[in-house]
Each structure stands twice: as C-alpha cells, then as structure tokens.
Scaffold this active site. Structure first.
Site, mmCIF file in Angstrom:
data_model
loop_
_atom_site.group_PDB
_atom_site.id
_atom_site.type_symbol
_atom_site.label_atom_id
_atom_site.label_comp_id
_atom_site.label_asym_id
_atom_site.label_seq_id
_atom_site.Cartn_x
_atom_site.Cartn_y
_atom_site.Cartn_z
ATOM 1 N N GLU A 159 -3.778 10.451 16.795
ATOM 2 C CA GLU A 159 -4.592 12.084 17.233
ATOM 3 C C GLU A 159 -5.392 11.630 16.027
ATOM 4 O OE1 GLU A 159 -1.077 11.098 17.186
ATOM 5 O OE2 GLU A 159 -0.244 11.554 19.212
ATOM 6 N N SER A 175 1.695 6.706 2.547
ATOM 7 C CA SER A 175 1.410 8.128 3.393
ATOM 8 C C SER A 175 2.576 8.254 2.558
ATOM 9 C CB SER A 175 2.487 7.587 4.463
ATOM 10 O OG SER A 175 1.597 6.537 5.475
ATOM 11 N N GLN A 226 0.470 -1.054 0.008
ATOM 12 C CA GLN A 226 0.079 0.037 -0.232
ATOM 13 C C GLN A 226 0.437 1.414 -0.266
ATOM 14 O OE1 GLN A 226 -1.719 1.312 3.857
ATOM 15 N NE2 GLN A 226 -4.218 0.823 2.922
ATOM 16 N N GLU A 282 -9.051 -1.346 6.512
ATOM 17 C CA GLU A 282 -7.409 -1.024 7.311
ATOM 18 C C GLU A 282 -7.220 -1.170 8.822
ATOM 19 O OE1 GLU A 282 -4.379 1.823 6.681
ATOM 20 O OE2 GLU A 282 -2.817 0.075 6.878
#
Length: 406
Positions: free
Chosen positions: A374, A135, A132, A250
């Site tokens: 977060e 990021s 994947q 995910e």
C-alpha cells in the site's frame, strides 16, 4: 534486453567463473532437499554464510564496486552484475549479509565519518553482521512516526524503545537504528540515524516464529542502551536523508532479486513432471505466469541498465517490488493448485520437498518486507502518476503534539 558482453566483460566473466569453480559447488542435480527451519539449521546456515563471505573477501570478490580502501575491488556495476549472474549457478549461502551490505555500506560511504567508515572492512569480511532496526509496533511503513527515543547524555546517546520485524537481529553483532531525538519539531525533522552494538546489555532480542517455522523476524527491546555520539550518522536530528537513502537501496535490492527455483519456468517443469501440461486450464494459467515472468524480467533489465549507465531509471523500484511480491505469491498458489490434494502436505512429504508450500506461507514476508504494498502504491501515485498527495495535517506540527494510538 541484456546486451552481449564486451571483450573486457567476457574476460572478467571467465575470471569469475574460474574462481567460483575452484571455491564453490554448483547446485546439485536431482530432487530438492526439504527446507529445514530448525534453530540448529538456521545457526548452521549463518555460520556457512559468514564463511562464504570471508572466502569472497580473501579472494577479492566481497564487493565488486566498493572502493579498494574499504575492502572492495574498485570495479564497475556491470562487473557486479556479471558476478551475480555467475554466482547464481552455485550453491552458496548468502544469509542476510548481502542485503545488509547493500543497505548500510553505501549509506556509510555517502554520509559516514571516517571513523564510521572504519566498520566497512569488518562488515565485508563477514566478521560483523548488521541488522536494520527501523519498524516499530506503531510505525511500520511510516518510519517518520518512530517513537523509540534517543536522549543525549554527555558524549553518548541513551536509547529506549521497541523495534519489530527486525530481520536476523538474533544473529547480528551490530545494528543501524532510526530514533526520535527531538519530539518538539515536525516528525521528519527530529529523527537521528545511529549505529549500535547488538551484544551490549539492554538489548533484548525475541525471535518471532513464523508459520513456516523459521525465526526470520525478531522483536528488539532497548532499555538504556548506549552508543557514542560519534556513532550518529549525519548528525543529531539529521537522520531522515540517511533513512530514505537506505530505503531506496533496499527497494532496488528486493525489486531486482530473482529466484530461479520458484520461477514460472521451474513451475512449468514441475507441471510437465506431474503430467499436467495437457490440461487446457493448466496450460492457460502457466502461460499467464510465464508472460508475467518475462515482463518482470524485462522491467528488471531496464532498471539495471539505467543504473549501470548512470541514467535516471524510467522504471520505478516500487513497480518491481509490487510485481515481485504479488506475482511470486500467485505462482505459489498456482503450484498448490497443480498439486491438488498433495498441495496440503508439508515438508518432505509434499511434492518438490515442500518448496511451493514454503512460498505460499511466505506471503506476509514478501508483502511487508521493504515496505507494504500500500505504501509503495501511494508513492507510485505521487511520483509516477503525479496524483495529488494525500493530505498532510502533520507537516508543521511538533511530533509530541500528534495524536497517536499509544
């Protein structure tokens, strides 16, 4: 609580157990073996994982719920759960294969063309491992901020940019990637989702060695990488719905995964062997860890039960992701405390073959993998608590006009 099996489910469970007994080894009794993170051991693990995936495919167990035409069994979600429960008793290597199957497989079945769905059988056989590519250095958990470019050139997409924290890219034959294909529209609208060949020129994979010594994550540099336009899923600039669908799968995968070797029960067994159960402080801390494990298990059952019944879950996957990450690390720290000075040892010199030290060093992986804690907390605040959304000054601004640090 997990209900008892129906007669049909009990028969299916017996069939699963019989096949596993004939084709796999149960977890070995006795002291654990130290984890080996050497490149040779990682390569061996991946080959073993691909062999196991192929064996499952040939036996008809590679994907219980996938349609038969794509290589699945056409079974039910409860049958998949039964398989997972029975397989957990056996020493079988999964690698990242099961995770990638759970993310890209359902996405292709929902959004892919017939040509794109043709990848599914090879994926299930373990012939092609997928990674994947999401990021980036400046777009960690905010995927709508990706800067890797995809430019249309004839009937191909030309890709340039950099990805990071790409799990198992060093072993992958194929990848699914999120790209910026239109910088002149707001950031969520100019994104595409494409399939690429990881073994073609222009793809450079650099493993990131963690403090555990493993090469789980990678940087991936893409220079003039080409992929056919018909490998763009859901069309150019229409990749955001596919991306969020993959992220949802995910989160559910991470939140409902369990690791019995590092559960509170395993920790209590270790404390008993180490003679620490009479320590009142140890008893209190172990009791707290056990209670948290029970709470997590109940929440996982509620989420799984809702999914199996086709209902809207009343437990948000983000809750499970946060609790799994934070409580898992607290258990590892408690184990180190129980070990005293021996907790400073590593590998085969440490108690339990260094299993708990490995978990202590994995804190970053569990906290960041699948999105930072977060970001999940922000999502919970907006979705579950109905708190006001964070101010969005970029909603109607073209991506190229946004201020960035780059």
């Amino acid at each position: 609580m997990r209900r008892a099996d129906t007669p049909e489910e009990a028969a299916f469970r017996a069939e699963v157990r019989e096949w596993l007994e004939a084709n796999a080894e149960r977890h070995a009794e006795g002291p654990p073996v130290p984890l080996d993170h050497s490149p040779e051991a990682e390569a061996h693990h991946w080959e073993a994982a691909k062999d196991w995936q192929r064996k499952k495919f040939e036996g008809g167990w590679a994907a219980i719920t996938w349609p038969v035409e794509y290589g699945g069994r056409g079974g039910t979600p409860i049958q998949q759960m039964i398989w997972n429960e029975e397989q957990s008793a056996f020493d079988v290597p999964a690698g990242f294969i099961s995770a990638s199957l759970g993310m890209i497989g359902p996405a292709l079945m929902r959004f892919g063309t017939e040509e794109q769905k043709a990848y599914l059988p090879a994926m299930l056989r373990g012939d092609e491992v997928w990674c994947q590519l999401f990021s980036e250095p400046e777009a960690g958990s905010d995927l709508a901020a990706v800067r890797t470019r995809g430019e249309v050139d004839g009937d191909e997409l030309v890709i340039n940019g950099q990805k990071v924290w790409t799990t198992s890219a060093n072993f992958a034959e194929k990848g699914f990637i999120v790209l910026r294909t239109n910088p002149d529209v707001p950031k969520h609208d100019g994104i595409s989702f494409a399939l690429i060949d990881m073994r073609q020129p222009g793809v450079e994979v650099r493993p990131l060695v963690t403090m555990r010594g493993d090469r789980h994550f990678n940087e991936v540099f893409l220079t003039d990488v080409r992929t056919p336009l018909d490998h763009v899923v859901n069309g150019i600039d229409r990749g955001w719905p596919v991306t969020t669908f993959v992220l949802m799968n995910e989160g559910a995968f991470i939140g409902t995964s369990s690791q019995t070797a590092t559960s509170a029960s395993a920790l209590i067994e270790y404390a008993a062997d180490a003679g620490r159960l009479e320590d009142p402080i140890a008893r209190e801390r172990l009791g707290e860890a056990y209670a948290r494990d029970r709470v997590l298990s109940q929440l996982q059952d509620r989420l799984k039960g809702a999914l199996l019944d086709g209902r809207m879950p009343d437990v948000d996957g983000s809750v499970l992701k946060i609790l799994s990450a934070e409580w898992g690390h607290e258990r590892a720290e408690l184990a180190s405390w129980l070990q005293g000075a021996e907790g400073l040892l590593a590998g085969g010199d440490a108690p339990v073959a260094g299993l708990w030290q490995d978990k202590v060093l994995s804190r970053g992986l569990s906290a960041v993998g699948g999105g930072t804690l977060e970001v999940h907390r922000n999502g919970l605040g907006e979705r579950a608590l109905r708190l006001p959304k964070e101010p969005r000054f970029d909603r109607d601004v073209a991506f190229r006009d946004l201020k960035t640090s780059g």
